[in-house]
Design a protein around this motif. Structure first.
Motif, PDB file in Angstrom:
ATOM      1  N   MET A  50       0.792  -1.159   0.004  1.00 14.79           N
ATOM      2  CA  MET A  50      -0.066  -0.192  -0.070  1.00 14.79           C
ATOM      3  C   MET A  50       0.977   1.092  -0.015  1.00 14.79           C
ATOM      4  O   MET A  50       1.913   1.199   0.786  1.00 14.79           O
ATOM      5  CB  MET A  50      -1.000   0.126   1.116  1.00 14.79           C
ATOM      6  CG  MET A  50      -2.198  -0.793   1.274  1.00 14.79           C
ATOM      7  SD  MET A  50      -3.223  -0.522   2.499  1.00 14.79           S
ATOM      8  CE  MET A  50      -2.232  -1.297   3.902  1.00 14.79           C
ATOM      9  N   ALA A  52       0.177   4.505   1.105  1.00 19.86           N
ATOM     10  CA  ALA A  52      -1.192   5.082   2.015  1.00 19.86           C
ATOM     11  C   ALA A  52      -0.845   5.930   3.020  1.00 19.86           C
ATOM     12  O   ALA A  52      -1.321   5.908   4.299  1.00 19.86           O
ATOM     13  CB  ALA A  52      -1.786   4.066   2.497  1.00 19.86           C
ATOM     14  N   ALA A  55      -4.502   7.310   3.764  1.00 16.22           N
ATOM     15  CA  ALA A  55      -5.400   6.294   4.338  1.00 16.22           C
ATOM     16  C   ALA A  55      -4.896   5.866   5.709  1.00 16.22           C
ATOM     17  O   ALA A  55      -5.789   5.190   6.440  1.00 16.22           O
ATOM     18  CB  ALA A  55      -5.474   5.312   3.335  1.00 16.22           C
ATOM     19  N   GLU A  56      -3.696   5.656   6.141  1.00 14.47           N
ATOM     20  CA  GLU A  56      -3.152   5.132   7.341  1.00 14.47           C
ATOM     21  C   GLU A  56      -3.280   6.251   8.311  1.00 14.47           C
ATOM     22  O   GLU A  56      -2.911   5.737   9.531  1.00 14.47           O
ATOM     23  CB  GLU A  56      -1.661   4.553   7.056  1.00 14.47           C
ATOM     24  CG  GLU A  56      -1.640   3.152   6.445  1.00 14.47           C
ATOM     25  CD  GLU A  56      -0.972   2.112   6.700  1.00 14.47           C
ATOM     26  OE1 GLU A  56      -0.430   2.092   8.107  1.00 14.47           O
ATOM     27  OE2 GLU A  56      -0.500   1.207   6.309  1.00 14.47           O
ATOM     28  N   ILE A  95      -7.363   4.620  -2.109  1.00  9.83           N
ATOM     29  CA  ILE A  95      -7.733   3.809  -0.990  1.00  9.83           C
ATOM     30  C   ILE A  95      -9.098   4.403  -0.392  1.00  9.83           C
ATOM     31  O   ILE A  95      -9.071   5.586  -0.274  1.00  9.83           O
ATOM     32  CB  ILE A  95      -6.600   3.835   0.074  1.00  9.83           C
ATOM     33  CG1 ILE A  95      -5.352   3.386  -1.024  1.00  9.83           C
ATOM     34  CG2 ILE A  95      -6.818   3.006   1.005  1.00  9.83           C
ATOM     35  CD1 ILE A  95      -4.009   3.051   0.007  1.00  9.83           C
ATOM     36  N   ASP A 142      -3.815   8.252  -2.856  1.00  5.37           N
ATOM     37  CA  ASP A 142      -2.989   6.893  -2.472  1.00  5.37           C
ATOM     38  C   ASP A 142      -3.292   5.780  -3.486  1.00  5.37           C
ATOM     39  O   ASP A 142      -4.162   5.776  -4.095  1.00  5.37           O
ATOM     40  CB  ASP A 142      -3.528   6.486  -1.293  1.00  5.37           C
ATOM     41  CG  ASP A 142      -3.046   7.453   0.254  1.00  5.37           C
ATOM     42  OD1 ASP A 142      -2.520   8.307  -0.104  1.00  5.37           O
ATOM     43  OD2 ASP A 142      -3.546   7.120   1.200  1.00  5.37           O
ATOM     44  N   GLN A 144      -1.174   1.858  -4.771  1.00  6.95           N
ATOM     45  CA  GLN A 144      -0.501   0.612  -4.378  1.00  6.95           C
ATOM     46  C   GLN A 144       0.572   0.154  -5.282  1.00  6.95           C
ATOM     47  O   GLN A 144       0.741   0.608  -6.437  1.00  6.95           O
ATOM     48  CB  GLN A 144      -1.470  -0.527  -4.121  1.00  6.95           C
ATOM     49  CG  GLN A 144      -2.172  -0.867  -5.437  1.00  6.95           C
ATOM     50  CD  GLN A 144      -2.656  -2.353  -5.603  1.00  6.95           C
ATOM     51  OE1 GLN A 144      -2.131  -3.295  -5.757  1.00  6.95           O
ATOM     52  NE2 GLN A 144      -3.897  -2.457  -5.948  1.00  6.95           N
ATOM     53  N   PHE A 249      -9.202   0.092   3.129  1.00  7.98           N
ATOM     54  CA  PHE A 249      -8.307  -0.083   4.556  1.00  7.98           C
ATOM     55  C   PHE A 249      -9.267  -0.085   5.906  1.00  7.98           C
ATOM     56  O   PHE A 249      -9.671   0.859   6.164  1.00  7.98           O
ATOM     57  CB  PHE A 249      -7.175   1.037   4.517  1.00  7.98           C
ATOM     58  CG  PHE A 249      -6.307   1.151   5.602  1.00  7.98           C
ATOM     59  CD1 PHE A 249      -5.269   0.196   5.759  1.00  7.98           C
ATOM     60  CD2 PHE A 249      -6.414   1.938   6.831  1.00  7.98           C
ATOM     61  CE1 PHE A 249      -4.262   0.160   6.836  1.00  7.98           C
ATOM     62  CE2 PHE A 249      -5.436   2.020   8.022  1.00  7.98           C
ATOM     63  CZ  PHE A 249      -4.615   1.221   7.798  1.00  7.98           C
ATOM     64  N   TYR A 254      -6.978  -5.094   5.805  1.00  9.16           N
ATOM     65  CA  TYR A 254      -6.895  -4.143   4.728  1.00  9.16           C
ATOM     66  C   TYR A 254      -7.005  -5.209   3.594  1.00  9.16           C
ATOM     67  O   TYR A 254      -6.645  -6.335   3.468  1.00  9.16           O
ATOM     68  CB  TYR A 254      -5.912  -3.185   4.621  1.00  9.16           C
ATOM     69  CG  TYR A 254      -4.564  -3.661   4.636  1.00  9.16           C
ATOM     70  CD1 TYR A 254      -3.702  -4.319   4.040  1.00  9.16           C
ATOM     71  CD2 TYR A 254      -4.155  -3.407   5.990  1.00  9.16           C
ATOM     72  CE1 TYR A 254      -2.581  -4.872   4.228  1.00  9.16           C
ATOM     73  CE2 TYR A 254      -2.666  -3.789   6.282  1.00  9.16           C
ATOM     74  CZ  TYR A 254      -1.991  -4.446   5.460  1.00  9.16           C
ATOM     75  OH  TYR A 254      -0.747  -4.780   5.759  1.00  9.16           O
TER      76      TYR A 254
END
Ligand code: GLY
Length: 387
Positions: A50, A52, A55-56, A95, A142, A144, A249, A254
């Motif tokens: 990811m 991210a 998103a994280e 994401i 975001d 991957q 996520f 996720y």
């Protein structure tokens, strides 16, 4: 036994971070040797890939570092693909972070830079999302990268094409240093490493400069480093092609859909496991239960693989970058949950230091927050997003 002379800069660790630094050094004409103990344990082969930072829910200097890296990834990937002739599997797919309520959504640390979704929009972005999820955030910025099947292979090939030397099966046992210089920095100087080669023979290899990129194992070589393993168990499923367009996520789990329908499902976060190898029934059940809540239909998709690995955790969940307590030894470790995201910026920041060049003020500012000896909180047991 005197150390043998050695001109190449040594990279201690053949994972994603070590290879990223090696590749960029070799592109600038520096002779580099990568010492790699066991290719399969590198976090680059284990992670879900990811990209991210939003998103994280990262914040502060780590968010700034993640955003800087995210912005550089397309050009970095283009270099790897050009040097290797292989694709890396980069997908700017966005994401989605689902929440049980709009209130939960609106207090997420990065909510301001995501697109707020109600249940209807959430269902449109993630068809089949579990009924408990009433709201979401879409982070279109975001994405991957297929680290496991594509990026690592392409980066290894790119390194080889650029002349990086590899010693596989080489376990570095000890850093060799001379005594601190009186009146100077008080730091000792790197003089080489003691290693055990693939043939089982121990020997010394001299060097003036090395990069410590041993991931979760970094403190084995330099116990002063606040790096500890955080085990993650994962699995993959073969979903119908196009069933999922976005990475999802969710809380504790996720889903990362590859282009061919393979869905990588991650990950447990087990600091208490130390370096205990293997899958556990509890860890696998946790993933399966969370998966069933997040995307009920996916519980019926055929399982493909199950695996585990060790993230290099630090007490503030941020990497250790730049100078070390030993002159000539540089740090590129402790990337915790964000190694794939941060590989590009790590190499960009480290390479000028290794070549003795001045860093621009903006880069110095980014690096300052990631000194190994910064004040750190006591270690956290595990990451809340994956509990
Ligand atoms: N970044 C996802 C993980 O470490 O599980």
């Amino acid at each position: 036994m005197p150390a043998a002379a050695c001109d190449p800069l040594l990279i201690l660790g053949g994972g994603l971070i070590g290879l990223s630094v090696a590749h960029q050094l070799a592109r600038r004409g520096r002779a580099v040797t990568v010492l790699s103990r066991r290719r399969s344990e590198a976090a680059g082969f284990v992670a879900a890939g990811m990209l991210a930072p939003h998103a994280e829910g990262l914040s502060g200097p780590l968010l700034a570092l993640g955003q800087a890296s995210l912005g550089r990834i397309p050009a970095w990937v283009a270099q790897i693909e050009a040097d290797s002739g292989l694709r890396c599997g980069l997908r700017a797919c966005g994401i989605v972070v689902p929440f049980r309520s709009a209130a939960e959504r609106d207090t997420y640390p990065t909510a301001a830079v995501g697109e707020a979704l109600d249940r209807t929009r959430l269902e449109a972005e993630v068809p089949g999302i579990g009924p408990d999820f009433r709201a979401g955030l879409l982070f279109a910025q975001d994405g991957q990268i297929d680290n496991r099947r594509q990026l690592m292979r392409a980066l290894e090939r790119a390194c080889v094409e650029r002349g990086v030397a590899f010693e596989e099966g080489a376990e570095v046992l000890e850093l060799l240093t001379d005594d601190p210089v009186p009146g100077a920095t008080g730091r000792s100087h790197l003089r080489g490493v003691r290693l055990r080669g693939a043939d089982g023979e121990e020997r010394r290899l001299g060097c003036e400069q090395a990069v410590l990129a041993c991931g979760a194992w970094s403190a084995d070589l330099l116990p002063a480093l606040p790096v500890h393993p955080v085990k993650g168990q994962m699995l993959s499923l073969q979903g119908p092609r196009q069933a999922l367009q976005r990475v999802v996520f969710g809380p504790g789990t996720y889903l990362v859909p590859r282009e061919d329908g393979l869905v990588v499902v991650g990950a447990t976060s087990e600091a208490e496991a130390g370096f205990a190898d293997g899958l556990t029934p509890r860890g696998q059940r946790q993933l399966e239960d969370n998966l069933a809540a997040l995307l009920p239909a996916a519980a019926g998709w055929p399982p493909m693989e199950r695996w585990w690995g060790f993230r290099p955790g630090t007490p503030d969940q941020s990497p250790l970058l730049g100078a070390s307590p030993i002159e000539g030894l540089w740090l590129a470790t402790g990337h915790y949950r964000n190694g794939v995201l941060l590989a590009a910026i790590t190499a960009e920041l480290l390479v000028p230091l290794l070549l003795g060049q001045n860093l621009p003020a903006s880069a110095r500012e980014l690096l300052a927050a990631f000194r190994w000896d910064r004040p750190l909180p006591p270690p956290a047991a595990s990451h809340p997003a994956a509990e």
